[in-house]
Design an enzyme around this catalytic site. Structure first.
Site, PDB file in Angstrom:
ATOM      1  N   ASP A 178       0.866  -1.179   0.000  1.00 24.84           N
ATOM      2  CA  ASP A 178       0.000   0.000   0.000  1.00 24.84           C
ATOM      3  C   ASP A 178       0.899   1.224   0.000  1.00 24.84           C
ATOM      4  O   ASP A 178       1.980   1.202   0.599  1.00 24.84           O
ATOM      5  CB  ASP A 178      -0.896   0.010   1.243  1.00 24.84           C
ATOM      6  N   ASP A 226      -7.005  -1.688  -4.202  1.00 22.49           N
ATOM      7  CA  ASP A 226      -8.013  -1.386  -3.184  1.00 22.49           C
ATOM      8  C   ASP A 226      -9.059  -0.412  -3.731  1.00 22.49           C
ATOM      9  O   ASP A 226     -10.262  -0.594  -3.521  1.00 22.49           O
ATOM     10  CB  ASP A 226      -7.365  -0.781  -1.940  1.00 22.49           C
TER      11      ASP A 226
END
Length: 175
Positions: free
Chosen positions: A127, A141
């Site tokens: 991320d 995501d």
């Protein structure tokens, strides 16, 4: 003259193209993040509101279920298989777009879980996008969340995967 391609085949093709583009974009951006951002470093994009911050996430969204990476891997694999199976029956362009987004995102995070450290089926998802107080996320995501929102909206407004609209006697070809 060749016969026109059935709508279902075209919708599956649309789904797979969207998924492929999002998967490639997710993979590219994760590779760039890993190569260019040091762990713990925060690179401001728009002041403190938007920044790049490299995080390795062993869990699901918002770092939930961090000790269950293997289960999340199996769930992501099941989502991929399920979306492809549903995609073969689609007649709705909008459902193909929404499912393509979910599929592309699921594949992006699944690849991390399979191939990234600490090992197969235990890999941590990369991320790197931090917006305000929101937890750090990635392209996959975003695709999953946006695709899921689109699918919920389609369902709420009565658009069916087969191209019909609930409560209507005729087929709505715009769905």
């Amino acid at each position: 003259m060749p016969e026109p391609e059935p709508a279902g085949r075209r919708r599956l093709t649309t789904l797979l193209i969207i998924a492929g583009v999002l998967f490639a974009l997710d993979l590219l951006t994760k590779c760039l993040a890993v190569a260019l951002i040091d762990p713990g470093e925060s690179v401001p994009i728009i002041g403190d509101v938007a920044r790049f911050t490299l995080v390795r996430n062993p869990g699901a969204a918002f770092s939930m279920a961090t000790g269950m990476t293997w289960l999340l891997t199996l769930i992501a694999a099941a989502v991929v298989v399920g979306v492809i199976r549903i995609g073969r029956t689609l007649r709705s362009l909008w459902w193909a777009i929404g499912l393509g987004m979910v599929l592309g995102g699921a594949m992006g995070n699944l690849v991390d879980r399979i191939f990234r450290s600490p090992g197969p089926l235990q890999g941590h998802v990369v991320d790197f996008v931090a917006i305000g107080w929101w937890p750090v996320f990635n392209v996959a995501d975003s695709a999953i969340v946006c695709g899921a929102i689109a699918l919920v909206a389609l369902t709420v407004f009565g658009f069916e995967p087969d191209g019909t609209r609930s409560g209507r006697k005729h087929t709505d070809k715009t769905a």
